[in-house]
Design an enzyme around this catalytic site. Structure first.
Site, PDB file in Angstrom:
ATOM      1  CG  ASP A 128      34.715  36.324  -8.525  1.00 21.06           C
ATOM      2  OD1 ASP A 128      34.438  37.232  -7.728  1.00 21.06           O
ATOM      3  OD2 ASP A 128      33.864  35.512  -8.955  1.00 21.06           O
ATOM      4  CE  LYS A 155      33.355  32.900  -7.516  1.00 24.37           C
ATOM      5  NZ  LYS A 155      33.200  34.118  -6.680  1.00 24.37           N
ATOM      6  N   GLY A 178      27.973  33.635  -2.454  1.00 22.39           N
ATOM      7  CA  GLY A 178      27.394  34.418  -1.361  1.00 22.39           C
ATOM      8  C   GLY A 178      26.686  35.663  -1.874  1.00 22.39           C
ATOM      9  CE  LYS A 228      35.304  35.933   2.574  1.00 19.48           C
ATOM     10  NZ  LYS A 228      35.310  36.572   1.278  1.00 19.48           N
ATOM     11  CD  GLU A 282      30.625  35.162  -8.732  1.00 19.96           C
ATOM     12  OE1 GLU A 282      30.700  36.282  -8.207  1.00 19.96           O
ATOM     13  OE2 GLU A 282      30.445  34.119  -8.077  1.00 19.96           O
TER      14      GLU A 282
END
Ligand code: 5RP
Length: 218
Positions: free
Chosen positions: A81, A94, A96, A121, A103
């Site tokens: 991911d 996470k 977004g 990131k 997830e």
């Protein structure tokens, strides 16, 4: 080099972690979309995939990759991911793409979490990216008040409904010096479904695409 090209390189490098006959957990987002393309092009005979979103499911099916129910697969060998932010200890923000709950479930059910990002990131301290929190709709204002007490500035992500029928608050203004404690504190707020901090269960491998190629961090 564009950010998208860097994501593509990271996604391609993640293939080295995949073996034939595995069931792979697959996340959501533009970086993962590159991974799905690369996986399909490689023609590895995987047993199937567990998907973290309706969008990923549709894309996997387009490529003829079988989508399996996590309730029938047992634990997964690997989960691939993207992320919105990672610090150097591979703790992530996470959500977004609003797929954080599924997830997090797949990450928890997987032995190895391979996270793929472009170099924009990577941060020293999490929190520049507004922290997504999935909430039960009737609890949105209650949760927002509690998040303000924790020092954040929650903003309702209007016109977004998650695949689970819930809403998202994006929390601005946090400098997350203790991600595990904050993850636990937000999890305690009644009405929170999932917070997009992946600190108690961070990534195991971070593949970062940059100007000069990819770097893997563990
Ligand atoms: C979706 C996510 C994504 O992994 C995250 O938003 C990164 O997306 P992209 O790969 O498009 O940059 O957490 O909920």
């Amino acid at each position: 080099m564009t950010a998208d090209r860097k994501k593509q390189q990271a996604a391609q490098a993640a293939l080295a972690h995949v073996r034939e006959d595995q069931i792979i957990g697959i996340g959501t987002g533009s970086t993962v979309n590159h991974f799905i393309e690369a996986l399909a092009a490689q023609k590895l005979r995987i047993r199937g995939a567990v998907s973290s979103s309706e969008a990923t499911t549709a894309r996997l099916k387009t490529h003829g990759i079988e989508v399996l129910d996590l309730n029938s697969t047992g634990e997964l060998d690997i989960y691939v991911d993207g992320a919105d932010e990672s610090d150097r200890q591979l703790r992530l923000i996470k959500g977004g793409g609003a797929a954080l709950t599924r997830e997090k479930i797949i990450a928890a059910a997987s032995h190895r979490f391979v996270c793929i990002v472009d170099d924009s990131k990577l941060v020293e301290v999490l929190g520049r990216f507004p922290l997504p929190v999935e909430v039960i709709p009737m609890a949105r204002a209650h949760v927002a008040r509690a998040l303000r007490r924790l020092g954040g500035h929650p903003v309702y992500r209007e016109s977004t409904l998650t695949d689970n029928g819930n809403q998202i608050l994006d929390v601005h203004g946090l400098s997350i010096l203790d991600p595990i404690s904050l993850e636990q504190a937000i999890n305690q707020i009644v009405g929170v479904v999932t917070v997009g901090l992946f600190a108690s269960r961070p990534a195991d491998v971070l593949i970062v695409g940059g100007e000069t190629g990819v770097v893997s961090m563990t």
